[in-house]
Design a protein around this motif. Sequence first.
Motif, PDB file in Angstrom:
ATOM      1  N   ILE A 228      -2.307  -3.189   6.114  1.00 34.06           N
ATOM      2  CA  ILE A 228      -2.210  -4.152   5.218  1.00 34.06           C
ATOM      3  C   ILE A 228      -3.412  -5.151   5.860  1.00 34.06           C
ATOM      4  N   HIS A 229      -4.006  -5.638   4.627  1.00 32.60           N
ATOM      5  CA  HIS A 229      -5.204  -6.693   4.940  1.00 32.60           C
ATOM      6  C   HIS A 229      -5.344  -7.894   3.797  1.00 32.60           C
ATOM      7  N   GLY A 230      -5.568  -8.932   4.326  1.00 31.12           N
ATOM      8  CA  GLY A 230      -6.085  -9.948   3.457  1.00 31.12           C
ATOM      9  C   GLY A 230      -7.505  -9.730   2.736  1.00 31.12           C
ATOM     10  N   THR A 231      -7.983  -9.989   1.566  1.00 32.11           N
ATOM     11  CA  THR A 231      -9.247  -9.836   1.203  1.00 32.11           C
ATOM     12  C   THR A 231     -10.073 -10.853   1.491  1.00 32.11           C
ATOM     13  N   SER A 239     -13.394  -5.463   5.343  1.00 32.75           N
ATOM     14  CA  SER A 239     -13.937  -4.098   5.451  1.00 32.75           C
ATOM     15  C   SER A 239     -13.378  -3.229   6.552  1.00 32.75           C
ATOM     16  N   HIS A 240     -12.742  -3.968   7.525  1.00 31.54           N
ATOM     17  CA  HIS A 240     -12.373  -3.196   8.506  1.00 31.54           C
ATOM     18  C   HIS A 240     -11.131  -2.650   8.190  1.00 31.54           C
ATOM     19  N   GLY A 241     -10.290  -3.376   7.671  1.00 25.89           N
ATOM     20  CA  GLY A 241      -8.619  -2.640   7.196  1.00 25.89           C
ATOM     21  C   GLY A 241      -9.132  -1.545   6.136  1.00 25.89           C
ATOM     22  N   LEU A 242     -10.126  -1.583   5.409  1.00 26.36           N
ATOM     23  CA  LEU A 242     -10.470  -0.446   4.321  1.00 26.36           C
ATOM     24  C   LEU A 242     -11.116   0.818   5.085  1.00 26.36           C
ATOM     25  N   ALA A 243     -11.972   0.330   5.966  1.00 25.32           N
ATOM     26  CA  ALA A 243     -12.378   1.582   7.086  1.00 25.32           C
ATOM     27  C   ALA A 243     -11.343   2.258   7.784  1.00 25.32           C
ATOM     28  N   ALA A 251      -2.368   8.297   5.507  1.00 23.60           N
ATOM     29  CA  ALA A 251      -2.215   6.736   5.150  1.00 23.60           C
ATOM     30  C   ALA A 251      -1.215   6.957   3.745  1.00 23.60           C
ATOM     31  N   VAL A 252      -0.570   5.897   3.593  1.00 22.09           N
ATOM     32  CA  VAL A 252       0.245   5.793   2.461  1.00 22.09           C
ATOM     33  C   VAL A 252      -0.655   4.614   1.384  1.00 22.09           C
ATOM     34  N   GLU A 253      -0.050   4.383   0.255  1.00 23.22           N
ATOM     35  CA  GLU A 253      -0.710   3.261  -0.265  1.00 23.22           C
ATOM     36  C   GLU A 253      -0.895   2.009   0.329  1.00 23.22           C
ATOM     37  N   PRO A 254      -2.272   1.563   0.626  1.00 19.27           N
ATOM     38  CA  PRO A 254      -2.400   0.290   1.352  1.00 19.27           C
ATOM     39  C   PRO A 254      -1.858  -0.952   0.661  1.00 19.27           C
ATOM     40  N   LEU A 255      -1.879  -1.996   1.217  1.00 22.26           N
ATOM     41  CA  LEU A 255      -1.592  -3.388   0.590  1.00 22.26           C
ATOM     42  C   LEU A 255      -2.778  -4.167   0.854  1.00 22.26           C
ATOM     43  N   TRP A 256      -3.620  -4.358  -0.283  1.00 18.34           N
ATOM     44  CA  TRP A 256      -4.793  -5.342   0.130  1.00 18.34           C
ATOM     45  C   TRP A 256      -4.235  -6.687  -0.964  1.00 18.34           C
ATOM     46  N   ILE A 257      -4.088  -7.815  -0.207  1.00 18.42           N
ATOM     47  CA  ILE A 257      -3.423  -8.911  -0.445  1.00 18.42           C
ATOM     48  C   ILE A 257      -4.606  -9.954  -0.938  1.00 18.42           C
ATOM     49  N   GLU A 258      -4.798  -9.960  -2.109  1.00 18.07           N
ATOM     50  CA  GLU A 258      -5.849 -10.761  -2.788  1.00 18.07           C
ATOM     51  C   GLU A 258      -5.595 -12.187  -2.489  1.00 18.07           C
ATOM     52  N   GLU A 273       7.794  -6.865   0.002  1.00 16.28           N
ATOM     53  CA  GLU A 273       8.072  -5.932  -0.871  1.00 16.28           C
ATOM     54  C   GLU A 273       7.586  -4.437  -0.316  1.00 16.28           C
ATOM     55  N   ARG A 274       6.246  -4.631   0.079  1.00 24.22           N
ATOM     56  CA  ARG A 274       5.655  -3.409   0.334  1.00 24.22           C
ATOM     57  C   ARG A 274       6.286  -2.897   1.807  1.00 24.22           C
ATOM     58  N   LEU A 275       6.479  -3.816   2.513  1.00 24.57           N
ATOM     59  CA  LEU A 275       7.384  -3.255   3.729  1.00 24.57           C
ATOM     60  C   LEU A 275       8.591  -2.628   3.630  1.00 24.57           C
ATOM     61  N   LYS A 276       9.242  -3.170   2.696  1.00 25.63           N
ATOM     62  CA  LYS A 276      10.466  -2.648   2.291  1.00 25.63           C
ATOM     63  C   LYS A 276      10.520  -1.110   1.715  1.00 25.63           C
ATOM     64  N   GLN A 277       9.492  -0.954   0.917  1.00 25.67           N
ATOM     65  CA  GLN A 277       9.316   0.269   0.146  1.00 25.67           C
ATOM     66  C   GLN A 277       8.885   1.336   1.341  1.00 25.67           C
ATOM     67  N   PHE A 278       7.822   0.813   2.312  1.00 30.08           N
ATOM     68  CA  PHE A 278       7.390   1.805   3.363  1.00 30.08           C
ATOM     69  C   PHE A 278       8.554   2.243   3.962  1.00 30.08           C
ATOM     70  N   VAL A 279       9.259   1.172   4.775  1.00 35.43           N
ATOM     71  CA  VAL A 279      10.421   1.706   5.616  1.00 35.43           C
ATOM     72  C   VAL A 279      11.720   2.529   4.737  1.00 35.43           C
TER      73      VAL A 279
END
Length: 285
Positions: A228-231, A239-243, A251-258, A273-279
């Motif tokens: 999870i990373h804020g843009t 770029s760190h989160g992306l790397a 890795a599952v689908e990441p969460l990039w928060i615009e 919402e993303r945390l709940k889906q992951f868990v």
Amino acid sequence: MKIRDFFCLFCWPPCPTRIAAKIAFHPPDPSYSFLPVKSGSTTKYIFHLTKKADWQFTDKDKDSIEVFFTPTSRSNKLACMFVNCCTNARYCILFSHCNAADLGHMSSFYFDLATNLNCNVFSYDYSGYGVSTGRPSEKNVYSDIDAAWNALRKRYGISPENIILYGRSIGTVPTIDLASRYKVGGVILQSPLTSGIRVLLNTKKTWFFDAFLSIEKVPKITSPVLVIHGTEDKVVDFSHGLAIYEKCPNAVEPLWIEGAGHHDVELYSKYWERLKQFVRSELIN
């Protein structure tokens, strides 16, 4: 950065331990204390929030908390907290917090996390934070999470497949280190950094005096990983989160928060919402 400041920061020759301490650890004044209570031949502790804490507990909240000290391999005493909110919880989150907070500052968030995800939460203060003894350092932070892991496993009998490792910011460093050595139910990395020097100098090169080399440990993680990373993060660039995400083999689908920065990710509904889906649907069965 001026040349003089650069050498003052890094000293010469460069010392990774000193670099790590300067760029990563900023312990706040403790926002809590452990009040000892004698129980026969043993001593138990009550978690007491000071006025520096952002909130105060209700009596019901207090009944859900257990606190204690556990020793580390580097002879420090680690302050630990177990938030037992969910009697039917399948998972327990082992949370490693950011660099300018302690258990008191984080405690309200732990209750939110437990309630929203139907999980219990176990956390600890790094050496030199809160009422933990010692001084914060890269070596200590690795022994800290090992001690927390062992306490969670032995004291509460929780199996690795029922543990979710969650690291925020500098907390992703010990989280990645532990996850690279143990297979767990899942891993959550919020605003992760690839390495210390990469954050400081905005470089993708590995220097011989670098610290917190998470980017080199991530490929060893075999558990499902949610990044999870804020843009618009101005502390640890997106770029760190992306790397980190690109290096995770599972890795599952990441969460990039615009539009999110470093300190406001939890304010976005899509975060929860993303945390709940992951868990609930993406972890190991």
